[in-house]
Design a protein around this motif. Sequence first.
Motif, PDB file in Angstrom:
ATOM      1  N   ASP A  63     -18.621  17.246 -14.784  1.00 37.32           N
ATOM      2  CA  ASP A  63     -19.411  18.315 -15.387  1.00 37.32           C
ATOM      3  C   ASP A  63     -20.284  18.929 -14.290  1.00 37.32           C
ATOM      4  N   LEU A  64     -20.343  20.249 -14.222  1.00 31.08           N
ATOM      5  CA  LEU A  64     -21.119  20.901 -13.166  1.00 31.08           C
ATOM      6  C   LEU A  64     -22.623  20.696 -13.313  1.00 31.08           C
ATOM      7  N   THR A  65     -23.073  20.200 -14.466  1.00 28.70           N
ATOM      8  CA  THR A  65     -24.500  19.889 -14.581  1.00 28.70           C
ATOM      9  C   THR A  65     -24.864  18.628 -13.801  1.00 28.70           C
ATOM     10  N   ASP A  66     -23.876  17.837 -13.423  1.00 26.29           N
ATOM     11  CA  ASP A  66     -24.105  16.614 -12.656  1.00 26.29           C
ATOM     12  C   ASP A  66     -24.224  16.981 -11.181  1.00 26.29           C
ATOM     13  N   PRO A  67     -25.352  16.705 -10.554  1.00 29.39           N
ATOM     14  CA  PRO A  67     -25.528  17.080  -9.149  1.00 29.39           C
ATOM     15  C   PRO A  67     -24.511  16.450  -8.205  1.00 29.39           C
ATOM     16  N   ASP A  68     -23.886  15.348  -8.620  1.00 28.04           N
ATOM     17  CA  ASP A  68     -22.919  14.673  -7.755  1.00 28.04           C
ATOM     18  C   ASP A  68     -21.532  15.299  -7.803  1.00 28.04           C
ATOM     19  N   GLN A 106     -30.755  27.225 -25.401  1.00 22.23           N
ATOM     20  CA  GLN A 106     -29.459  27.802 -25.054  1.00 22.23           C
ATOM     21  C   GLN A 106     -29.502  28.454 -23.676  1.00 22.23           C
ATOM     22  N   TRP A 107     -30.591  29.141 -23.378  1.00 14.32           N
ATOM     23  CA  TRP A 107     -30.757  29.721 -22.038  1.00 14.32           C
ATOM     24  C   TRP A 107     -30.811  28.618 -20.981  1.00 14.32           C
ATOM     25  N   ARG A 108     -31.573  27.576 -21.258  1.00 14.29           N
ATOM     26  CA  ARG A 108     -31.741  26.498 -20.282  1.00 14.29           C
ATOM     27  C   ARG A 108     -30.419  25.785 -20.014  1.00 14.29           C
ATOM     28  N   ARG A 109     -29.677  25.492 -21.070  1.00 13.78           N
ATOM     29  CA  ARG A 109     -28.397  24.800 -20.925  1.00 13.78           C
ATOM     30  C   ARG A 109     -27.402  25.659 -20.133  1.00 13.78           C
ATOM     31  N   ALA A 110     -27.369  26.946 -20.439  1.00 11.73           N
ATOM     32  CA  ALA A 110     -26.462  27.848 -19.728  1.00 11.73           C
ATOM     33  C   ALA A 110     -26.859  27.979 -18.262  1.00 11.73           C
ATOM     34  N   PHE A 111     -28.159  28.050 -17.998  1.00  8.78           N
ATOM     35  CA  PHE A 111     -28.613  28.154 -16.610  1.00  8.78           C
ATOM     36  C   PHE A 111     -28.195  26.927 -15.809  1.00  8.78           C
ATOM     37  N   GLU A 112     -28.354  25.746 -16.383  1.00  8.45           N
ATOM     38  CA  GLU A 112     -28.008  24.509 -15.680  1.00  8.45           C
ATOM     39  C   GLU A 112     -26.526  24.465 -15.327  1.00  8.45           C
ATOM     40  N   THR A 113     -25.678  24.934 -16.243  1.00  4.58           N
ATOM     41  CA  THR A 113     -24.238  24.861 -16.009  1.00  4.58           C
ATOM     42  C   THR A 113     -23.727  26.070 -15.246  1.00  4.58           C
ATOM     43  N   ILE A 114     -23.921  27.248 -15.831  1.00  2.00           N
ATOM     44  CA  ILE A 114     -23.307  28.458 -15.288  1.00  2.00           C
ATOM     45  C   ILE A 114     -23.940  28.873 -13.969  1.00  2.00           C
ATOM     46  N   PHE A 115     -25.249  28.835 -13.907  1.00  3.46           N
ATOM     47  CA  PHE A 115     -25.913  29.321 -12.695  1.00  3.46           C
ATOM     48  C   PHE A 115     -26.120  28.215 -11.669  1.00  3.46           C
ATOM     49  N   LEU A 116     -26.949  27.237 -11.990  1.00  2.00           N
ATOM     50  CA  LEU A 116     -27.285  26.215 -11.003  1.00  2.00           C
ATOM     51  C   LEU A 116     -26.064  25.379 -10.631  1.00  2.00           C
ATOM     52  N   GLY A 117     -25.227  25.041 -11.617  1.00  2.00           N
ATOM     53  CA  GLY A 117     -24.028  24.269 -11.312  1.00  2.00           C
ATOM     54  C   GLY A 117     -23.105  25.009 -10.374  1.00  2.00           C
TER      55      GLY A 117
END
Length: 253
Positions: A63-68, A106-117
């Motif tokens: 999962d792209l939310t995982d920094p590893d 919903q914004w926070r979850r999307a940011f973590e995956t779509i943007f930061l990930g």
Amino acid sequence: MDLGLTDRVYVLTGASRGLGHATARSLVADGARVVLSARHADAVAAATAELGGPEHAVGITADLTDPDTPERLVQAAHQHFGRLDGALVSVGGPTPGSAASVDDEQWRRAFETIFLGSVRTVRTVAGALPDGGAIALVLSTSARGPVTGLGISNGLRPGLAGVAKDVADEYGPRGVRVVGLLPGRIMTDRNRELFAASGDPEQARAEAEAGIPLRRIGDPDEFGRVAAFVLSPAASYLTGVTIPVDGGALRGL
């Protein structure tokens, strides 16, 4: 045209289906080898088997939310195939809804995956690529103009297009290319879901097609072939740009 993809190795995120998997098919068909990632193990296994198994493709459940995750993908490419030449960074679409109607979570979850990930993956892969490497980000036509009912995408995709340009500038002197891809209406599961949510899928599809100069929804393989070219050595002087794959739907020059 020989794209020069034989024996090159690419990592692809969100690639168990849709645009990511279509790109993997095109890469493998031209002689490349791929490392796929997605969140569901069964889907990853099925996708890699379809591509011909471990000689051509290996899969990582991630999962792209995982920094590893990005470093795991880089290591997998080197461990299984002995090299890494590029990446396709693709993330599933966010929750539909206008920018004002979706809530903070919903914004926070999307940011973590779509943007930061995505940023984390681009940063990690770019740092590991040799001269001649390439990264393509799967964005959306919302990077150039808002799409009704997709407020989160309208907010995040333009920012990612800017990141892609910034990274292209930074890594260009090392011979590493970065390109943004802007798919329009392509018949993926995501677009089927959006059509179904309208209450009248056939009418929604007809209305969408009426706004496309080619008057049809695209096929995932039409996107995959463009992405494979962009990642290939044949596109060696292409960087820092966003390329629509939308049947002409965007009206800007």
